[in-house]
Design a protein around this motif. Structure first.
Motif, PDB file in Angstrom:
ATOM      1  N   PRO A  22     -37.563 -44.206  -6.580  1.00 25.35           N
ATOM      2  CA  PRO A  22     -37.789 -45.641  -6.369  1.00 25.35           C
ATOM      3  C   PRO A  22     -36.541 -46.415  -5.976  1.00 25.35           C
ATOM      4  O   PRO A  22     -36.647 -47.533  -5.467  1.00 25.35           O
ATOM      5  CB  PRO A  22     -38.333 -46.122  -7.723  1.00 25.35           C
ATOM      6  N   LEU A  23     -35.358 -45.840  -6.150  1.00 26.99           N
ATOM      7  CA  LEU A  23     -34.143 -46.535  -5.716  1.00 26.99           C
ATOM      8  C   LEU A  23     -34.138 -46.759  -4.207  1.00 26.99           C
ATOM      9  O   LEU A  23     -33.523 -47.701  -3.715  1.00 26.99           O
ATOM     10  CB  LEU A  23     -32.903 -45.737  -6.122  1.00 26.99           C
ATOM     11  N   HIS A  24     -34.832 -45.890  -3.467  1.00 25.71           N
ATOM     12  CA  HIS A  24     -34.849 -46.031  -2.008  1.00 25.71           C
ATOM     13  C   HIS A  24     -35.659 -47.243  -1.557  1.00 25.71           C
ATOM     14  O   HIS A  24     -35.546 -47.676  -0.405  1.00 25.71           O
ATOM     15  CB  HIS A  24     -35.420 -44.766  -1.364  1.00 25.71           C
ATOM     16  N   LEU A  25     -36.475 -47.780  -2.438  1.00 29.12           N
ATOM     17  CA  LEU A  25     -37.329 -48.905  -2.062  1.00 29.12           C
ATOM     18  C   LEU A  25     -36.668 -50.261  -2.293  1.00 29.12           C
ATOM     19  O   LEU A  25     -37.221 -51.290  -1.930  1.00 29.12           O
ATOM     20  CB  LEU A  25     -38.647 -48.838  -2.839  1.00 29.12           C
ATOM     21  N   VAL A  32     -30.235 -41.365   3.035  1.00 30.30           N
ATOM     22  CA  VAL A  32     -29.706 -40.213   3.772  1.00 30.30           C
ATOM     23  C   VAL A  32     -28.330 -39.837   3.232  1.00 30.30           C
ATOM     24  O   VAL A  32     -28.014 -38.646   3.062  1.00 30.30           O
ATOM     25  CB  VAL A  32     -29.648 -40.502   5.280  1.00 30.30           C
ATOM     26  N   LYS A  33     -27.510 -40.833   2.928  1.00 34.80           N
ATOM     27  CA  LYS A  33     -26.180 -40.559   2.383  1.00 34.80           C
ATOM     28  C   LYS A  33     -26.280 -39.748   1.097  1.00 34.80           C
ATOM     29  O   LYS A  33     -25.565 -38.755   0.910  1.00 34.80           O
ATOM     30  CB  LYS A  33     -25.444 -41.866   2.130  1.00 34.80           C
ATOM     31  N   THR A  34     -27.177 -40.159   0.204  1.00 30.67           N
ATOM     32  CA  THR A  34     -27.356 -39.450  -1.062  1.00 30.67           C
ATOM     33  C   THR A  34     -27.843 -38.020  -0.826  1.00 30.67           C
ATOM     34  O   THR A  34     -27.387 -37.073  -1.487  1.00 30.67           O
ATOM     35  CB  THR A  34     -28.364 -40.192  -1.958  1.00 30.67           C
ATOM     36  N   THR A  35     -28.742 -37.861   0.115  1.00 36.16           N
ATOM     37  CA  THR A  35     -29.260 -36.525   0.442  1.00 36.16           C
ATOM     38  C   THR A  35     -28.156 -35.613   0.939  1.00 36.16           C
ATOM     39  O   THR A  35     -28.007 -34.471   0.473  1.00 36.16           O
ATOM     40  CB  THR A  35     -30.362 -36.635   1.511  1.00 36.16           C
ATOM     41  N   LEU A  36     -27.376 -36.097   1.889  1.00 32.86           N
ATOM     42  CA  LEU A  36     -26.318 -35.267   2.465  1.00 32.86           C
ATOM     43  C   LEU A  36     -25.231 -34.950   1.435  1.00 32.86           C
ATOM     44  O   LEU A  36     -24.684 -33.835   1.417  1.00 32.86           O
ATOM     45  CB  LEU A  36     -25.714 -35.963   3.683  1.00 32.86           C
ATOM     46  N   THR A  86     -34.445 -37.548  10.011  1.00 30.06           N
ATOM     47  CA  THR A  86     -34.560 -38.953   9.642  1.00 30.06           C
ATOM     48  C   THR A  86     -34.605 -39.778  10.925  1.00 30.06           C
ATOM     49  O   THR A  86     -34.719 -39.225  12.020  1.00 30.06           O
ATOM     50  CB  THR A  86     -33.392 -39.368   8.721  1.00 30.06           C
ATOM     51  N   ASP A  87     -34.543 -41.103  10.797  1.00 28.66           N
ATOM     52  CA  ASP A  87     -34.487 -41.936  12.004  1.00 28.66           C
ATOM     53  C   ASP A  87     -33.112 -42.597  12.116  1.00 28.66           C
ATOM     54  O   ASP A  87     -32.294 -42.529  11.188  1.00 28.66           O
ATOM     55  CB  ASP A  87     -35.610 -42.966  12.038  1.00 28.66           C
ATOM     56  N   GLY A  88     -32.862 -43.218  13.247  1.00 27.99           N
ATOM     57  CA  GLY A  88     -31.539 -43.760  13.517  1.00 27.99           C
ATOM     58  C   GLY A  88     -31.112 -44.852  12.563  1.00 27.99           C
ATOM     59  O   GLY A  88     -29.915 -44.996  12.271  1.00 27.99           O
ATOM     60  N   ASN A  89     -32.056 -45.634  12.061  1.00 35.60           N
ATOM     61  CA  ASN A  89     -31.723 -46.697  11.119  1.00 35.60           C
ATOM     62  C   ASN A  89     -31.398 -46.121   9.739  1.00 35.60           C
ATOM     63  O   ASN A  89     -30.380 -46.454   9.128  1.00 35.60           O
ATOM     64  CB  ASN A  89     -32.876 -47.690  11.028  1.00 35.60           C
ATOM     65  N   LEU A  90     -32.249 -45.247   9.249  1.00 35.01           N
ATOM     66  CA  LEU A  90     -32.050 -44.665   7.920  1.00 35.01           C
ATOM     67  C   LEU A  90     -30.800 -43.805   7.840  1.00 35.01           C
ATOM     68  O   LEU A  90     -30.220 -43.650   6.755  1.00 35.01           O
ATOM     69  CB  LEU A  90     -33.268 -43.819   7.539  1.00 35.01           C
ATOM     70  N   SER A  91     -30.376 -43.246   8.961  1.00 47.31           N
ATOM     71  CA  SER A  91     -29.211 -42.366   8.944  1.00 47.31           C
ATOM     72  C   SER A  91     -27.960 -43.083   8.464  1.00 47.31           C
ATOM     73  O   SER A  91     -26.987 -42.444   8.045  1.00 47.31           O
ATOM     74  CB  SER A  91     -28.967 -41.781  10.340  1.00 47.31           C
TER      75      SER A  91
END
Length: 495
Positions: A230-233, A95-99, A85-90
């Motif tokens: 779509p929640l990520h948008l 990213v939280k949901t993924t981890l 990912t990138d530093g902002n999205l982390s």
């Protein structure tokens, strides 16, 4: 007996059966194709192409579907996983949901959060080195096109440690070698609605020595699974929504108007058949649908216009799905549909290709001086990809229209223009007018000058465009240095 409302459904089938392009203005590089040639054992590299191949990633769509990624990784046998990912999205929910999902399923992973917005050859190499060091057996990309493209490259090169970056970069910039080694599974979780990278075998980057973008295109590097949540948008900033949205727009128009697949030069070895093949009856369906959805939702996606009925419907849907009232703050219907449009356009252009808008966008991005767009968290000067593409689009489609006016008119029609009384000779002006209206409605800057360029930069922009054969050779109308110079001159001021 076929009734009139259903006749249009037979058009792609008739095209496929006839294997002949629609009538259009002929150019000296174009010839017809015969089945005799296609079946001939003496087929050589000078013959026209006789086949196309449809390929895309598996796609899963739904609000909250990211929570399933841990299950997917486990089912794919991932034991040593790279999350990119990138530093902002982390720091953000995707990213939280993924981890959290990976933790739930007991997956061992390492997080790489150094992906560069608009990746460069250096940033790709850093990600490749990280991947080689840890010898991952599965990759998960969480982000927009920059993250997904970085992850594709990291997967490709870490799976063949003796390869160097230019081995698989498109010719003539790189060697353009076919990918014949196996790569690891890759799951791409999209957080923007623009690139369609979750379904394509393309990775684009800034090549610093050349001061222009280039890329790798091969079906083998497309994600195994693309996840559209779509929640990520919901938290996507306005300008990111705008410039990713116009990327969808150009993907769809370019892929619909590129050279037909059977007018492209063939090759002796079918393994060298490119991912970008030219328009074909299957890609056409995806490209046109993407245009229709984009026309309906792009402005709402950018500005989250008040739409009580749409929000009420989506709120009911969210409650039924057990997601809660997260939709209250945004017009998620528009963003959810643009998310789908991005993927749909990705399937279209991922098989048909793009042409001059993207070809010229690469030096526009690579030669950036000091321009920085609002809402982009980049520390370096940056022309967002979608903006670099759309800024020349009005001039490009006016130029290419004489080669296939019917297709340009059909694109304008898909965007909402009434073409019933339109003349073929006006196709370019009509599509240009429609595009300018959309661009103005979502606040696209007024031409290359607004990005810091002047006429003095045109020779360098042309120089950076000419080697982009992967896309420029698919233009329905050939464009050499003089034509490119004229298109860039016309794009200095857009409105």
């Amino acid at each position: 007996m076929t009734t009139a409302p259903h006749r249009h459904l037979l058009r792609p089938l008739r095209q496929f059966v006839s294997a002949r392009p629609a009538k259009r203005k002929a150019h000296k590089h174009e010839t017809g194709i015969t089945f005799a040639r296609a079946l001939s054992t003496s087929h050589n590299c000078q013959a026209k192409e006789y086949a196309f191949e449809m390929a895309c990633s598996n796609i899963r769509y739904g609000p909250g579907v990211t929570k399933e990624v841990g299950m997917d990784v486990k089912n794919m046998g991932g034991k040593n996983v790279c999350v990119m990912t990138d530093g902002n999205l982390s720091k953000l929910p995707p990213v939280k949901t993924t981890l959290e999902s990976l933790d739930k399923y007991g997956v061992n992973y390492k997080l790489y959060d150094k992906c560069r917005v608009e990746p460069s050859d250096q940033s790709l190499q850093d990600a490749i080195d990280f991947s080689k060091k840890h010898q991952f057996d599965l990759f998960v990309a969480v982000g927009g096109g920059s993250v997904m493209d970085t992850c594709k490259a990291a997967n490709l090169f870490s799976s063949k440690p003796d390869a160097v970056l230019l081995d698989f970069v498109n010719a003539p910039i790189g060697k353009g070698l076919p990918v014949k080694h196996p790569v690891k599974p890759l799951i791409a979780i999209a957080t923007t609605a623009g690139t369609g990278s979750e379904t394509t075998g393309t990775a684009v980057f800034d090549f610093k020595d050349m001061r222009a973008k280039t890329g790798i295109s091969n079906r083998s590097i497309r994600p195994t699974l693309g996840i559209l949540d779509p929640l990520h948008l919901v938290t996507m900033p306005e300008r990111v929504a705008a410039y990713s949205g116009v990327d969808v727009l150009c993907h769809a128009i370019e892929s619909y108007t590129v050279m037909p697949y059977n007018e492209r030069q063939g090759q002796e070895d079918p393994s060298y058949r490119p991912a970008y093949q030219g328009n074909n009856p299957i890609s056409d369906i995806w490209s046109l649908h993407a245009l229709e959805v984009t026309a309906k939702y792009i402005k709402r996606c950018v500005y989250n216009a008040d739409d009580t009925e749409a929000r009420s419907a989506m709120l009911l849907a969210s409650c039924a799905a057990g997601i809660g009232a997260v939709y209250n703050s945004d017009d998620l219907e528009a963003r959810a549909n643009m998310c789908l449009a991005s993927c749909v356009a990705g399937i279209g252009f991922g098989n048909a290709g793009v042409h001059l808008c993207h070809g010229m966008s690469y030096p526009i991005s690579g030669l950036v001086k000091s321009y920085k767009s609002e809402d982009y968290t980049s520390e370096h000067p940056l022309v967002p990809h979608g903006l670099s593409v759309v800024i020349t689009a009005p001039a490009v489609f006016e130029f290419t229209a004489p080669a296939c006016p019917e297709r340009h008119l059909r694109a304008a029609e898909a965007l909402g223009y009434d073409t019933r009384n339109a003349k073929k000779e006006d196709a370019g002006k009509i599509l240009q007018e429609v595009l300018l209206g959309i661009m103005d409605s979502i606040g696209v800057p007024d031409g290359l000058r607004s990005l810091g360029y002047s006429e003095a930069d045109i020779p360098d922009l042309v120089k950076g465009t000419l080697p982009q054969h992967r896309v420029t050779k698919l233009s329905p109308r050939p464009a050499g240095p003089d034509e490119l110079s004229e298109l860039l001159t016309k794009s200095m001021k857009t409105y």
